[in-house]
Design a protein around this motif. Structure first.
Motif, mmCIF file in Angstrom:
data_model
loop_
_atom_site.group_PDB
_atom_site.id
_atom_site.type_symbol
_atom_site.label_atom_id
_atom_site.label_comp_id
_atom_site.label_asym_id
_atom_site.label_seq_id
_atom_site.Cartn_x
_atom_site.Cartn_y
_atom_site.Cartn_z
ATOM 1 N N ASP A 1 -3.247 2.336 -23.621
ATOM 2 C CA ASP A 1 -3.510 2.837 -22.919
ATOM 3 C C ASP A 1 -1.805 4.024 -21.904
ATOM 4 N N LEU A 2 -2.757 4.832 -21.594
ATOM 5 C CA LEU A 2 -1.763 5.773 -20.706
ATOM 6 C C LEU A 2 -2.158 5.002 -19.413
ATOM 7 N N THR A 3 -2.129 4.519 -18.608
ATOM 8 C CA THR A 3 -1.928 3.744 -18.038
ATOM 9 C C THR A 3 -1.371 2.494 -18.548
ATOM 10 N N ARG A 4 -1.102 0.969 -17.672
ATOM 11 C CA ARG A 4 -0.737 -0.009 -18.005
ATOM 12 C C ARG A 4 -1.391 -1.077 -16.340
ATOM 13 N N THR A 5 -2.350 -2.050 -16.986
ATOM 14 C CA THR A 5 -2.757 -3.091 -16.712
ATOM 15 C C THR A 5 -2.066 -4.084 -15.921
ATOM 16 N N VAL A 6 -2.288 -4.723 -14.629
ATOM 17 C CA VAL A 6 -1.409 -5.938 -14.607
ATOM 18 C C VAL A 6 -2.548 -6.470 -13.517
ATOM 19 N N GLN A 7 -2.259 -7.732 -13.569
ATOM 20 C CA GLN A 7 -2.935 -8.814 -12.686
ATOM 21 C C GLN A 7 -2.336 -9.142 -11.515
ATOM 22 N N THR B 1 0.531 -1.431 0.047
ATOM 23 C CA THR B 1 0.153 0.094 -0.137
ATOM 24 C C THR B 1 0.791 1.195 -0.267
ATOM 25 N N PHE B 2 0.176 2.434 -0.299
ATOM 26 C CA PHE B 2 1.321 3.269 -0.865
ATOM 27 C C PHE B 2 0.686 4.543 0.341
ATOM 28 N N GLY B 3 -0.451 4.327 1.189
ATOM 29 C CA GLY B 3 -0.540 5.132 1.958
ATOM 30 C C GLY B 3 -1.593 6.031 1.790
ATOM 31 N N SER B 4 -2.170 6.588 2.667
ATOM 32 C CA SER B 4 -2.825 8.053 2.617
ATOM 33 C C SER B 4 -2.547 8.753 2.957
ATOM 34 N N ALA B 5 -3.599 10.090 3.197
ATOM 35 C CA ALA B 5 -3.683 11.418 3.668
ATOM 36 C C ALA B 5 -4.121 11.491 5.325
ATOM 37 N N GLU B 6 -3.024 11.525 6.039
ATOM 38 C CA GLU B 6 -3.463 11.597 7.328
ATOM 39 C C GLU B 6 -3.614 9.703 7.765
ATOM 40 N N ASP B 7 -3.239 8.739 7.249
ATOM 41 C CA ASP B 7 -2.787 7.776 7.650
ATOM 42 C C ASP B 7 -4.404 7.120 7.164
ATOM 43 N N LYS B 8 -5.190 7.450 6.078
ATOM 44 C CA LYS B 8 -6.876 7.006 6.074
ATOM 45 C C LYS B 8 -6.977 7.436 4.926
ATOM 46 N N PRO B 9 -7.566 5.657 4.322
ATOM 47 C CA PRO B 9 -8.132 4.953 5.375
ATOM 48 C C PRO B 9 -7.194 4.003 5.335
ATOM 49 N N PHE B 10 -5.975 4.545 4.367
ATOM 50 C CA PHE B 10 -4.942 3.131 4.293
ATOM 51 C C PHE B 10 -3.937 3.602 4.881
ATOM 52 N N VAL B 11 -2.929 2.884 5.735
ATOM 53 C CA VAL B 11 -1.453 3.433 5.986
ATOM 54 C C VAL B 11 0.122 2.302 5.559
ATOM 55 N N PRO B 12 0.737 3.156 5.288
ATOM 56 C CA PRO B 12 1.711 2.707 4.220
ATOM 57 C C PRO B 12 2.353 1.175 4.396
ATOM 58 N N GLY B 13 2.705 1.036 2.935
ATOM 59 C CA GLY B 13 3.774 -0.851 3.593
ATOM 60 C C GLY B 13 3.270 -1.871 3.625
ATOM 61 N N VAL B 14 1.841 -1.925 3.731
ATOM 62 C CA VAL B 14 1.149 -3.183 4.079
ATOM 63 C C VAL B 14 0.841 -4.340 2.624
ATOM 64 N N PRO B 15 2.085 -5.345 3.039
ATOM 65 C CA PRO B 15 2.321 -6.328 2.189
ATOM 66 C C PRO B 15 0.220 -5.962 1.358
ATOM 67 N N VAL B 16 0.307 -6.498 -0.330
ATOM 68 C CA VAL B 16 -0.458 -6.349 -0.926
ATOM 69 C C VAL B 16 -1.652 -7.639 -2.020
ATOM 70 N N GLY B 17 0.015 -7.991 -2.870
ATOM 71 C CA GLY B 17 -0.062 -9.297 -3.721
ATOM 72 C C GLY B 17 1.114 -9.061 -4.522
ATOM 73 N N GLU B 18 1.124 -10.262 -5.366
ATOM 74 C CA GLU B 18 2.082 -10.604 -6.405
ATOM 75 C C GLU B 18 1.683 -10.524 -7.915
ATOM 76 N N VAL B 19 2.042 -10.061 -8.945
ATOM 77 C CA VAL B 19 1.648 -10.236 -9.832
ATOM 78 C C VAL B 19 1.817 -11.200 -10.532
ATOM 79 N N ILE B 20 0.535 -11.649 -11.109
ATOM 80 C CA ILE B 20 0.949 -12.806 -11.887
ATOM 81 C C ILE B 20 0.606 -12.862 -13.046
ATOM 82 N N ASN B 21 0.019 -11.467 -13.689
ATOM 83 C CA ASN B 21 0.288 -11.624 -15.543
ATOM 84 C C ASN B 21 0.211 -9.374 -15.923
ATOM 85 N N VAL B 22 1.282 -10.029 -16.831
ATOM 86 C CA VAL B 22 1.037 -8.269 -17.081
ATOM 87 C C VAL B 22 -0.003 -7.752 -18.628
ATOM 88 N N ASP B 23 -0.550 -6.931 -18.807
ATOM 89 C CA ASP B 23 -1.585 -6.880 -20.000
ATOM 90 C C ASP B 23 -0.565 -5.812 -20.614
#
Length: 360
Positions: free
Chosen positions: A248-254, A221-243
């Protein structure tokens, strides 16, 4: 037989004889005169009794089985109850061990990120307040819980608090389609937004279309302003597929989340954010890193063992050299003197030439 005077006299006579024989048997005790006839009668009628007993045993057994069926049914019920209790005990032991492991993992994660948490248990799961992927935990405002707090477990990000009651709270899970959290790639500053899909995967849109990302990369997690709703550094997951879609202006991964959302039990609500951003320190070590660390530790121990052996050999060699030197400085009778002995002999002869007593 008709009831006549003769029959009555015969009956009285037989009864009198029976009483007389009974009296004689009682008074005789072990030496009763009737022991012989009794033994002969037993020998004669014994086989007859055994035959009759064999013939009527099935009937007797059936009657006994019917009479004892109630007791046997009670015994079977008792054994079934004991079996159920043993199964419940074994299940309780496994559940207890699982909870101990979950609690240990949760405390390790919280300690690595310096998160202040309140522990809670998932007590219900299902759609509430219009959300399709939610759980209810047994901690509320009385425990210091408030809306928009990060929820995690020993594996990583679980979700965020959406509704708070006095003793319970509702948590929106990270795999809900309405859930979004800012993410950062491990080891860099590539940012993105992870969104739930309602299954066991997340879609992450990286803001940089040219971001270098590959299968196996990990996100926190990147973290939110004043740490709400998310604090930084919490593990989210692992990339399993790259589009690989271009343009596109952005790049999507699963991303496969670390948390198993269908097997939630013990969780922690972050009530105190970390003083500093833990960045990637909360991520678990990779298997290859663990193997490399173990190999390095083994090599280090091997090198220490080899150094100790070399030191021992050098010490032995020094002792041997000292002894050899002593032997070389000594001569035994009959041996040729060494160079050192010849020099000593010449000095002794010179001293004798300078001594007047010697010259005389």
């Amino acid at each position: 037989m008709r009831d006549t005077r003769e029959s009555r006299l015969l009956l009285v006579l037989l009864v009198s004889i029976a009483f007389a024989l009974i009296t004689m048997d009682i008074r005789g005790g072990d030496n009763s005169p009737l022991n012989g006839p009794r033994e002969a009668t037993a020998a004669f009628f014994g086989p007859v009794e055994n035959g009759v007993a064999s013939a009527v045993d099935p009937v007797g057994n059936a009657i006994a089985a019917v009479r004892e069926s109630g007791g046997r049914h009670d015994r079977i019920s008792e054994l079934e109850r004991e079996n159920a209790e043993l199964r419940q005990q074994l299940g309780s032991d496994a559940h207890r061990d699982s909870r101990i492991q979950q609690l240990d993992d949760l405390l390790q994660t919280a300690g690595a990120g310096q998160y202040g948490i309140v522990g809670a248990q998932v007590i219900a799961i299902g759609a509430t307040q219009g959300f399709s992927w939610t759980v209810t935990i047994d901690a509320g405002s009385r425990d210091g819980i408030a809306r928009d707090m990060t929820v995690l477990n020993g594996d990583g990000l679980v979700g965020r608090v959406t509704t708070v009651g006095p003793s319970t709270s509702t948590v929106l899970l990270a795999n809900d389609p309405g859930f979004t959290v800012g993410t950062r790639l491990e080891g860099g500053d590539e940012l993105g937004f992870a969104t739930g899909r309602g299954d066991n995967a997340l879609d992450v849109q990286l803001l940089n279309q040219a971001a270098q990302v590959k299968k196996g990369d990990r996100l926190v997690t990147f973290g939110s302003a004043e740490d709400k709703p998310f604090v930084p550094g919490v593990p989210v997951g692992e990339v399993i597929n790259v589009d690989r879609t271009a343009g596109d202006l952005t790049r999507t991964v699963q991303v496969r989340p670390y948390v198993a959302f269908t097997r939630l039990d013990l969780v922690g609500v972050v009530v105190e954010p970390p003083r500093e951003n833990p960045r990637d320190t909360v991520l678990p070590p990779r298997p290859e890193d663990e193997k490399k660390s173990a190999d390095d530790e083994s090599d280090k121990k091997t090198d220490q063992g080899d150094g100790s052996g070399a030191g021992d050999e050098g010490e032995d060699g020094t002792e041997d050299g000292t002894e050899d030197g002593g032997v070389q400085n000594r001569t035994t009778p009959g041996e040729s003197p060494g160079p050192g002995d010849s020099n000593a002999r010449r000095e002794q002869d010179a001293d004798q030439d300078d001594d007047p007593a010697t010259r005389n």
